[in-house]
Design an enzyme around this catalytic site. Structure first.
Site, PDB file in Angstrom:
ATOM      1  N   LEU A 105      11.377 -83.114 -30.831  1.00 35.13           N
ATOM      2  CA  LEU A 105      10.859 -84.452 -31.114  1.00 35.13           C
ATOM      3  C   LEU A 105       9.988 -84.473 -32.358  1.00 35.13           C
ATOM      4  CD1 LEU A 105       9.917 -85.648 -27.513  1.00 35.13           C
ATOM      5  CD2 LEU A 105      11.884 -86.340 -28.884  1.00 35.13           C
ATOM      6  N   ALA A 160       6.695 -82.082 -34.811  1.00 36.86           N
ATOM      7  CA  ALA A 160       5.704 -81.010 -34.874  1.00 36.86           C
ATOM      8  C   ALA A 160       4.390 -81.586 -35.338  1.00 36.86           C
ATOM      9  CB  ALA A 160       6.149 -79.897 -35.823  1.00 36.86           C
ATOM     10  N   GLN A 214       4.659 -77.568 -31.531  1.00 37.41           N
ATOM     11  CA  GLN A 214       5.949 -78.261 -31.528  1.00 37.41           C
ATOM     12  C   GLN A 214       6.077 -79.127 -30.280  1.00 37.41           C
ATOM     13  OE1 GLN A 214       8.453 -77.942 -33.987  1.00 37.41           O
ATOM     14  NE2 GLN A 214       9.270 -79.703 -32.907  1.00 37.41           N
ATOM     15  N   VAL A 215       6.717 -80.288 -30.430  1.00 37.75           N
ATOM     16  CA  VAL A 215       6.977 -81.184 -29.306  1.00 37.75           C
ATOM     17  C   VAL A 215       8.478 -81.224 -29.068  1.00 37.75           C
ATOM     18  CG1 VAL A 215       6.647 -83.480 -28.346  1.00 37.75           C
ATOM     19  CG2 VAL A 215       4.970 -82.558 -29.953  1.00 37.75           C
ATOM     20  N   ASP A 261      -8.489 -91.045 -30.000  1.00 36.00           N
ATOM     21  CA  ASP A 261      -7.578 -91.017 -31.147  1.00 36.00           C
ATOM     22  C   ASP A 261      -6.574 -92.166 -31.081  1.00 36.00           C
ATOM     23  OD1 ASP A 261      -5.234 -88.699 -32.658  1.00 36.00           O
ATOM     24  OD2 ASP A 261      -6.769 -89.947 -33.588  1.00 36.00           O
TER      25      ASP A 261
END
Length: 685
Positions: A35, A37, A42-43, A151
């Site tokens: 998906l 980084a 990493q995702v 956030d």
């Protein structure tokens, strides 16, 4: 995260395939693809045993190597799992003790608010109020659990078909708890941080309320209410100046203004915001006619009491020393590493902070080696790049008959000239940023008006060769003279009129640069670097070294004008005053095709071929150097940093085809051929 941003009002949330070195499982989840980084890792897109899709965030091992990080990760993951509600992407699983640690959240398909506004423009007031109601519900759920998100920003709001979702709870923490930041760093994105977060104070839900107001303003206008051309100026506006809300309609302006009060005690809480926002009617999918964010008739708004968002007289009392603000820079939508940020202002001093992605603890933990964004849409790899003097525009040219202008702040295309020019080899801006000059495949030098985005008359005195040769270009610091080198000549022109001032036989020049004082022009010619006086004769000073075996492709001049260099077989440097050879910088590349000094620094960036003509293309280790950019420190003669491009695997060997620094030296743009058509951006501390 490396972002794929496409021009023409489109966005993509496509999942990239897994790469050879990627894990296939994490905990109980089977990984399906990439998906993105971020600074922390990493995702991946994962699937549970029952088929439920999740976003799995895998932490970088170097971050997980400290007890401080794991303690923080465990505490925040546990806290974030308490959060429920329709408008949040729930944290469903985590393992802080794993190697490396990981966290899984519900996967929400759709663009972020940042992507949607960047692609399709600001939303109308009704749509923004509807969006605000959804975000407010999500924040209220977070705050009821005693947590603060910390956030909230357009990049952390997913616009799903059935409403917005707040994501990235990895930095949510208990209200009133220690901010868990280290000395000299702040979690959050500068344009959406509250004044108390900038100062490093303990945070309460009121900090999220401030960010909420900024996010709504962005949705309605396409920019932060504290937008400015430099990061220090943005920070100063957040802590000491009223927000820019003139473009907002009255009901929305009153709500946002109340949320952006400098004093946290004067901001409404989310329950109060929700009490005044009531949304009814069916949702409308993003991109459907008549609305975005599900905008529909039936939105009722109960205005909040008007509260001034201006700072108290005299401004905040902040610690820290004043430093001069940096010039405008191109910044990614994701949080970036920006070191040594200060604000020069009459009544405020802001300490140096590092702004970064989730969980990052210090500047040393930020990975500068990976690109922060990619600009997509070019049919082929760009072969030349140039930043405007203010850093807000990036020009790109190539062989596909297109010239592109990019907005470096929004990452959107400003315009593109299709079919004209035929092929641009080199680009240069005038110092005022109003004129762009290009060297074209047909042997012509062309000009464009950047403001009107229209072609200007060509250079009347220019003599194109019968066999077109690409010319290198440079504009003098005062904007008066254009230098064009190629085809055996160095030609100087009056940029305003296009009249040729001088034509010099210059061997085989393959690069050209003005000295910082504008009094001389340097060209690279075979194994020599030649320095020509603009007002002098046609006999140049020559800089050469007997050890140089191959020709120089680029000429270099240090920002202080004291060092002259040539790049090709590594980098060779000479003292301009004495002519003495001072350094040879060994290159990991077979040959350097592009090289440049970093503005304001002694550092030199360069890259080129990883393989030579006699090398086996299957030599993946050697070929991989073609996807890297080396940054040398001339004082030590060594590579201080290696930047690695985010390229798709290809049978061919990559090559750095274009390189340019922003004027402040904080953003590096580069393009690689033959298999990649994007422009990749790095942010340097």
């Amino acid at each position: 995260m490396t972002e794929s941003i496409r021009p023409g009002g489109t966005w993509s949330s496509a999942v990239e395939p897994l790469r050879p070195g990627d894990p296939r499982t994490v905990g109980p989840y089977r990984l399906e693809g990439r998906l993105g980084a971020g600074g922390m890792g990493q995702v991946f897109l994962g699937t549970s045993a029952s088929g439920r899709q999740v976003a799995v965030k895998l932490i970088r091992p170097e971050l997980a190597g400290t007890a401080h990080f794991r303690e923080r990760f465990a505490r925040e993951a546990a806290a974030a799992r308490q959060v429920g509600g329709f408008h949040t992407a729930q944290v469903v699983d985590a393992d802080p003790a794993a190697e490396p640690p990981w966290l899984a959240t519900a996967f929400v398909p759709g663009p972020t608010l940042q992507q949607l506004v960047d692609a399709d423009g600001p939303r109308d007031t009704v749509a923004v109020l509807r969006l605000g109601a959804g975000i407010a519900e999500g924040l209220a759920a977070i705050h009821r659990c005693g947590l603060v998100h910390r956030d909230l920003k357009p990049g952390n709001v997913i616009v799903a078909e059935d409403g917005p979702r707040i994501i990235d709870f990895g930095i949510a923490h208990e209200s009133g708890a220690d901010a868990m930041t280290r000395t000299g760093s702040v979690i959050g994105t500068y344009a959406y941080m509250s004044p108390e977060q900038v100062r490093g104070d303990a945070l309460s839900p009121a900090s999220d309320v401030f960010a909420f107001g900024s996010v709504l303003a962005f949705a309605a206008t396409g920019r932060s209410p504290f937008d400015a051309t430099t990061v220090p100026a943005i920070v100063h506006r957040v802590v000491a100046e009223p927000p820019q809300l003139d473009a907002l309609a009255t009901p929305l302006r009153e709500l946002v203004g109340a949320c952006l009060a400098k004093d946290p005690a004067r901001r409404p809480d989310m329950d109060e915001v929700l009490a005044r926002l009531s949304v009814t009617g069916p949702g409308v999918a993003p991109g459907a006619p008549g609305g975005a964010f599900g905008a529909a008739p039936g939105v009722a708004f109960h205005a909040l009491p008007t509260q001034s968002a201006a700072a108290p007289p005299g401004g905040p009392d902040l610690p820290g020393a004043l430093t001069a603000p940096a010039p405008a820079t191109a910044l990614s939508r994701r949080t970036l590493l920006l070191g040594g940020i200060g604000v020069a202002a009459a009544a405020v001093a802001v300490p140096a902070y590092v702004f970064r992605d989730s969980w990052l603890g210090s500047a040393s933990e930020q990975d500068q080696t990976r690109p922060v964004a990619r600009l997509e849409g070019h049919p082929q790899s760009p072969v030349c790049l140039a930043f405007s003097p203010d850093g807000r525009t990036l020009a790109a040219g190539g062989s596909a008959g297109e010239l592109w202008l990019w907005d470096t702040v929004t990452r959107r295309t400003i315009t593109k000239f299709e079919g004209e020019p035929p092929h641009v080899y080199r680009l240069a801006f005038s110092p005022d940023g109003r004129t762009l000059v290009g060297s074209c495949q047909d042997g012509t030098l062309r000009r464009w008006d950047v403001r009107t985005r229209t072609p200007l008359p060509g250079l009347s005195g220019f003599e194109a060769l019968s066999i077109p040769i690409p010319y290198s270009l440079a504009v003098s610091p005062d904007g008066a003279v254009l230098a064009a080198a190629g085809g055996g000549t160095l030609q100087l022109f009056d940029l305003a009129s296009g009249r040729r001032l001088k034509k010099i036989e210059a061997g085989e020049p393959s690069g050209v640069l003005f000295t910082p004082d504008g009094k001389a022009v340097a060209t690279a010619s075979r194994q020599r670097v030649l320095l020509w006086e603009v007002d002098g004769g046609e006999q140049p000073r020559t800089f050469t070294d007997d050890s140089v075996e191959f020709r120089f492709n680029r000429v270099l001049i240090s920002p202080d004008g004291k060092t002259i260099g040539g790049a090709g077989p590594g980098v060779h440097l000479w003292d301009r005053a004495t002519g003495r050879h001072t350094a040879t910088l060994t290159s990991p590349h077979r040959r350097l095709e592009e090289a440049a000094y970093r503005p304001g620094h002694s550092m030199i960036a360069g890259g080129g071929f990883g393989l030579g003509p006699d090398d086996d293309v299957k030599d993946k280790t050697r070929a991989a150097t073609g996807s890297t950019i080396s940054l040398w420190d001339p004082k030590t003669g060594r590579v201080a940093l290696t930047l690695t491009a985010d390229l798709e695997e290809s049978a061919g060997a990559p090559l750095l085809s274009a390189l340019a620094f922003s004027p402040d030296g904080k953003t590096l743009a580069a393009a690689f051929s033959p298999s990649d058509s994007t422009i990749q951006l790095w942010q340097l501390a």
